[in-house]
Design an enzyme around this catalytic site. Structure first.
Site, short mmCIF file in Angstrom:
data_model
loop_
_atom_site.label_atom_id
_atom_site.label_comp_id
_atom_site.label_asym_id
_atom_site.label_seq_id
_atom_site.Cartn_x
_atom_site.Cartn_y
_atom_site.Cartn_z
N SER A 60 -4.03 9.01 -1.92
CA SER A 60 -4.18 8.10 -0.79
C SER A 60 -4.51 6.69 -1.27
CB SER A 60 -5.30 8.60 0.11
OG SER A 60 -6.55 8.31 -0.49
N LYS A 61 -4.44 5.78 -0.35
CA LYS A 61 -4.74 4.38 -0.63
C LYS A 61 -6.17 4.25 -1.18
CE LYS A 61 -5.20 0.24 2.26
NZ LYS A 61 -6.57 0.06 1.93
N ARG A 62 -7.05 5.07 -0.60
CA ARG A 62 -8.45 5.01 -1.02
C ARG A 62 -8.63 5.35 -2.50
NH1 ARG A 62 -11.43 8.10 1.58
NH2 ARG A 62 -12.33 7.87 3.61
N ASP A 72 -7.86 2.31 -4.49
CA ASP A 72 -8.92 1.30 -4.43
C ASP A 72 -10.08 1.72 -5.33
OD1 ASP A 72 -7.38 0.08 -2.57
OD2 ASP A 72 -8.49 0.85 -0.84
#
Ligand code: GLU
Length: 516
Positions: free
Chosen positions: A266-268, A271
């Site tokens: 996921s994008k998380r 990050d």
């Protein structure tokens, strides 16, 4: 029977930036189309207007371009099945929804969300575990199956909101085939009566997707695993329309997993762990939040494509580096695995490094020059060409070469403290003076004799080789790093070398007066 022409499509919804998993889906479609001499289409599925994000469609187009995934027909280039954006095809779907109602495969449902909620509560109180609109419950709900034809018509005439739902068979095993997963059987009671069309004039994903695949004569649907649960419904739709003879073959690609291997990437994760999950940088139009992209992080598009290809597909050999042509040649859906593939950010960097090494010095110099120009006024192409071969083997990204070579362009602004303590001793001034004089009397620092001459002189004078050369390195670089010292001197030239030595001598002399 003549073999069907291969036609595949990438059909993203413009709900945000394209995730790298989406790019991988596009890539596999592209490879499959090229391998079989077929067509690759880009269709934009924007029927869910509530999830529409401005700029996302343009982003998708730009991302595919950057990756070299050129499509033959698509939203911005047109083609024989235009338009390729579903909101521009809106009018067309009504007819198909009506066709299903007329043939008894779909029905109007008028229940309001509140009414449905109430029913759900009732079922819950009765401890029934059916909570969906399906073959068991539709007989108790407000729809054209339970209302008379006249009542239905009245409601339609009154402008009441309605949806068209698919009428799933009551008791049937639905058998579907997936190229990657084989035969899958699902019982019809496990699939609810999905909404196909709404009275606001918009089809849902399911109807638009199936109708468009049919109208665009798609031969193979290659998409992410998250769409596998929709497959039984899609197959039933093909049957209801009487299109089974031209139904595409399906292949659902495995998920991309987090680096730790559990759960969807996921994008998380990106990050958190500092790697991009998007091909290009993306600025969220609502929050202004910026997410990093592979392109902006300095990845070569060939490296990005190469690393994506190996996420889920296995060539069956040890080969890891593939050009696009090699991928097209080697690609086969039979070699796509069922289980999710773990994304390894370190391996992604490794791929970039391999491609960096394959570039010629001249190509890298052309790429490195603008980076140098952004950082210093002293950015000569000649200097860039001289330093690139020295650091090429050590960099994973072109921009990393700056950290390793900045001192060639700019004289050190200061000297690293720890190195000063370790290297600049009392007699260092004398050592540097000595080297300076040798350089001054040397007509050609680039000549082969220069290095042995200096080294011999150091030995003859009884100076320690390390002591002199480290002091000199610190004077020229500002730290105890960098390539071969004599290469540095040759590249920065006599004038710069002398200026840097003088500056270091002045610094040391000042230091000594301070401490004495
Ligand atoms: N619009 C769907 C998506 O966003 C397409 C799924 C499919 O390829 O059928 O992924």
């Amino acid at each position: 029977m003549s073999e069907r022409r291969v036609r595949v499509r990438f059909a993203p919804s413009p709900t945000g930036p394209l995730h790298m998993g989406g790019v991988r889906t596009a890539l596999f479609n592209y490879l499959f189309a090229r391998k079989h001499g077929g067509d690759f289409l880009l269709r934009i599925e924007d029927t869910d207007q509530t999830r529409y994000v401005p700029g996302a469609e343009q982003y998708i187009i730009e991302a595919l371009r950057w990756c070299g995934l050129n499509y033959d027909e698509g939203v911005d280039i047109g083609g024989p099945c235009a338009p390729y954006r579903q909101s521009d095809r809106k009018e067309l779907y009504h007819k198909y929804a009506m066709q299903l109602i007329d043939s008894g495969h779909a029905y109007y449902a008028f229940d309001t969300p509140e009414e449905l909620e109430k029913k759900r509560e009732e079922w819950q109180n009765l401890k029934l575990d059916v909570q969906q609109y399906n073959a068991v419950t539709r007989g108790e709900l407000k729809n054209s199956l339970t209302l008379s034809a006249q009542e239905t018509q009245q409601l339609l005439d009154s402008g009441m909101h309605y949806v068209v739902r698919f009428k799933m068979p009551e008791d049937e095993n639905i058998v579907v085939n997936d190229i990657i997963r084989g035969e899958i059987t699902v019982h019809s009671t496990q699939v609810d009566d999905k909404v196909l069309y709404k009275s606001d004039g918009m089809p849902t994903y399911h109807l638009a997707n199936v109708v468009d695949d049919y109208l665009m004569n798609i031969s193979h649907v290659i998409r992410g695993e998250e769409w596998l649960p929709s497959l039984p419904l899609h197959v039933m739709l093909y049957r209801a329309f009487d299109w089974l003879a031209v139904m595409p073959q399906f292949a659902h690609l495995p998920l991309l997993l987090k680096p730790e291997g559990k759960g969807k990437l996921s994008k998380r994760d990106g990050d958190k762990m500092g790697f991009p999950v998007f091909p290009l940088e993306w600025k969220d139009p609502f929050s202004g939040e910026v997410s990093s992209g592979y392109r902006e992080k300095g990845y070569f598009q060939e490296a990005f494509v190469n690393l994506l290809a190996l996420l889920g597909w296995n060539p069956g050999t040890e080969q890891e580096i593939f050009s696009m042509d090699e991928l097209i040649n080697a690609f086969d859906l039979d070699k796509v695995g069922k289980s999710g593939s773990k994304f390894d950010p370190e391996k992604a960097k490794w791929f970039n490094q391999q491609y960096l090494r394959m570039k010629s010095d001249e190509e890298l110099s052309q790429m490195f020059l603008p980076i140098v120009q952004q950082r210093t006024v002293i950015a000569s192409m000649q200097m860039v060409r001289s330093v690139v071969p020295l650091v090429k083997e050590r960099a994973q990204f072109v921009h990393e070469m700056w950290e390793q070579t900045s001192f060639f362009f700019d004289a050190p602004a200061g000297y690293e403290e720890k190195a000063v303590k370790k290297t600049w001793k009392e007699n260092s001034v004398a050592h540097l003076q000595f080297v300076k004089e040798m350089i001054e009397s040397e007509p050609d620092m680039a000549a082969a004799h220069f290095e042995p001459r200096v080294k011999d002189a150091i030995t003859e004078n009884g100076f320690g080789m390390g002591a002199v050369l480290n002091a000199l390195r610190l004077a020229l670089v500002g730290e105890l790093k960098g390539p071969h010292l004599f290469d540095i001197m040759r590249i920065i030239g006599k004038e710069n070398t002398l200026a840097r030595i003088n500056k270091a001598i002045a610094y040391m002399s000042q230091m000594q007066t301070h401490t004495s």
